[in-house]
Design a protein around this motif. Sequence first.
Motif, PDB file in Angstrom:
ATOM      1  N   SER A  73       0.828  -1.085   0.017  1.00 43.26           N
ATOM      2  CA  SER A  73       0.074  -0.045  -0.146  1.00 43.26           C
ATOM      3  C   SER A  73       0.800   1.201  -0.024  1.00 43.26           C
ATOM      4  N   SER A  74       1.946   1.311   0.355  1.00 43.74           N
ATOM      5  CA  SER A  74       2.840   2.319   0.350  1.00 43.74           C
ATOM      6  C   SER A  74       4.341   1.902   0.077  1.00 43.74           C
ATOM      7  N   GLN A  75       4.844   1.923  -1.077  1.00 42.94           N
ATOM      8  CA  GLN A  75       6.061   1.006  -1.523  1.00 42.94           C
ATOM      9  C   GLN A  75       7.370   1.783  -1.065  1.00 42.94           C
ATOM     10  N   GLU A  76       7.429   2.914  -0.488  1.00 39.10           N
ATOM     11  CA  GLU A  76       8.595   3.401   0.373  1.00 39.10           C
ATOM     12  C   GLU A  76       8.807   2.586   1.623  1.00 39.10           C
ATOM     13  N   PHE A  77       7.810   1.917   2.213  1.00 42.10           N
ATOM     14  CA  PHE A  77       7.879   1.269   3.453  1.00 42.10           C
ATOM     15  C   PHE A  77       8.188  -0.242   3.177  1.00 42.10           C
ATOM     16  N   TYR A  78       8.732  -0.755   4.145  1.00 39.98           N
ATOM     17  CA  TYR A  78       8.723  -2.098   4.207  1.00 39.98           C
ATOM     18  C   TYR A  78       7.927  -2.828   5.417  1.00 39.98           C
ATOM     19  N   LYS A  79       7.397  -4.166   5.165  1.00 37.17           N
ATOM     20  CA  LYS A  79       6.526  -4.666   6.390  1.00 37.17           C
ATOM     21  C   LYS A  79       7.273  -5.820   7.001  1.00 37.17           C
ATOM     22  N   ILE A  80       6.974  -6.094   8.018  1.00 39.38           N
ATOM     23  CA  ILE A  80       7.609  -7.198   8.724  1.00 39.38           C
ATOM     24  C   ILE A  80       6.447  -8.441   8.613  1.00 39.38           C
ATOM     25  N   ASN A  81       6.864  -9.581   8.226  1.00 37.15           N
ATOM     26  CA  ASN A  81       5.885 -10.678   8.212  1.00 37.15           C
ATOM     27  C   ASN A  81       5.455 -10.835   9.762  1.00 37.15           C
ATOM     28  N   GLU A  82       3.916 -10.826   9.900  1.00 38.07           N
ATOM     29  CA  GLU A  82       3.489 -11.132  11.232  1.00 38.07           C
ATOM     30  C   GLU A  82       3.436 -10.013  12.209  1.00 38.07           C
ATOM     31  N   PHE A  83       3.928  -8.805  11.692  1.00 37.74           N
ATOM     32  CA  PHE A  83       3.813  -7.483  12.534  1.00 37.74           C
ATOM     33  C   PHE A  83       2.783  -6.680  11.782  1.00 37.74           C
ATOM     34  N   ASP A  84       1.406  -6.761  12.101  1.00 38.98           N
ATOM     35  CA  ASP A  84       0.485  -6.158  11.215  1.00 38.98           C
ATOM     36  C   ASP A  84       0.518  -4.639  10.866  1.00 38.98           C
ATOM     37  N   LEU A  87       6.258  -1.060  10.560  1.00 45.94           N
ATOM     38  CA  LEU A  87       6.845  -0.964   9.123  1.00 45.94           C
ATOM     39  C   LEU A  87       8.386  -0.367   9.513  1.00 45.94           C
ATOM     40  N   LEU A  88       9.129  -0.514   8.326  1.00 46.54           N
ATOM     41  CA  LEU A  88      10.597  -0.311   8.310  1.00 46.54           C
ATOM     42  C   LEU A  88      10.751   0.927   7.416  1.00 46.54           C
ATOM     43  N   PHE A  89      11.613   1.876   7.422  1.00 45.85           N
ATOM     44  CA  PHE A  89      11.908   2.830   6.336  1.00 45.85           C
ATOM     45  C   PHE A  89      13.131   3.235   6.412  1.00 45.85           C
ATOM     46  N   GLN A  90      13.876   3.204   5.503  1.00 46.05           N
ATOM     47  CA  GLN A  90      15.280   3.736   5.612  1.00 46.05           C
ATOM     48  C   GLN A  90      15.314   5.154   5.214  1.00 46.05           C
ATOM     49  N   GLN A  91      15.599   5.778   6.240  1.00 45.57           N
ATOM     50  CA  GLN A  91      15.420   7.339   6.119  1.00 45.57           C
ATOM     51  C   GLN A  91      16.930   7.869   5.118  1.00 45.57           C
ATOM     52  N   ASP A  92      17.942   7.421   5.672  1.00 49.56           N
ATOM     53  CA  ASP A  92      19.198   7.571   5.098  1.00 49.56           C
ATOM     54  C   ASP A  92      20.242   6.274   5.556  1.00 49.56           C
ATOM     55  N   ARG A  93      21.327   6.337   4.843  1.00 47.02           N
ATOM     56  CA  ARG A  93      22.175   5.195   5.200  1.00 47.02           C
ATOM     57  C   ARG A  93      22.467   5.032   6.463  1.00 47.02           C
ATOM     58  N   GLU A  94      22.243   5.897   7.381  1.00 50.10           N
ATOM     59  CA  GLU A  94      22.513   5.670   8.822  1.00 50.10           C
ATOM     60  C   GLU A  94      21.547   5.692   9.653  1.00 50.10           C
ATOM     61  N   THR A  95      20.147   6.001   9.232  1.00 45.57           N
ATOM     62  CA  THR A  95      19.009   5.834  10.095  1.00 45.57           C
ATOM     63  C   THR A  95      17.930   5.038   9.458  1.00 45.57           C
ATOM     64  N   LEU A  96      17.257   3.901  10.376  1.00 45.45           N
ATOM     65  CA  LEU A  96      16.267   2.923  10.111  1.00 45.45           C
ATOM     66  C   LEU A  96      15.216   3.658  10.925  1.00 45.45           C
ATOM     67  N   LEU A  97      14.026   3.846  10.364  1.00 50.34           N
ATOM     68  CA  LEU A  97      12.740   4.133  11.087  1.00 50.34           C
ATOM     69  C   LEU A  97      11.852   2.647  11.338  1.00 50.34           C
ATOM     70  N   PHE A  98      11.474   2.693  12.522  1.00 53.14           N
ATOM     71  CA  PHE A  98      10.852   1.411  12.916  1.00 53.14           C
ATOM     72  C   PHE A  98       9.395   1.963  13.765  1.00 53.14           C
TER      73      PHE A  98
END
Length: 142
Positions: A73-84, A87-98
């Motif tokens: 539904s929002s391809q810049e995000f990644y979803k984790i299996n079984e975590f409804d 989401l994960l989002f790579q903000q930059d090479r040093e920062t991961l948003l969860f």
Amino acid sequence: MKYLHCGIKLGFIILFLTGITPGKSLAALPLQVGVYHGGGSRYIQIAEKQNRICFKGRSSNGVTVASVAVNTSSQEFYKINEFDDTLLFQQDRETLLFGRKNQLSKYRADYGFSRDLDDDLEECLSSQKPFFRQKSGGRGSR
């Protein structure tokens, strides 16, 4: 010559504007393999093997290993299996948003932490199916 100068100027303006537009230029950044620290005992490890991405989340509550896929539904995000809603989002090479889309927590790259793959991550990366494994933890468990 005047047209060439204007074209170059316009090109730099477009490059500059697209570079600072929130979310646009960064949305295409793939997840970066590595270990990220979210404060305290919270760590996330991202591993990849032959286009298969797996997540390992560690905290004082335990360990979760799961496969990761692009969020349909929002391809810049990644979803984790079984975590409804997580989401994960790579903000930059040093920062991961969860976290949930409206409550994302920052995790910073931690280059001092081992990037070795444990058995659970290896199994997730080798699996062809959605993968999920959770182990409860706490102070006394390992």
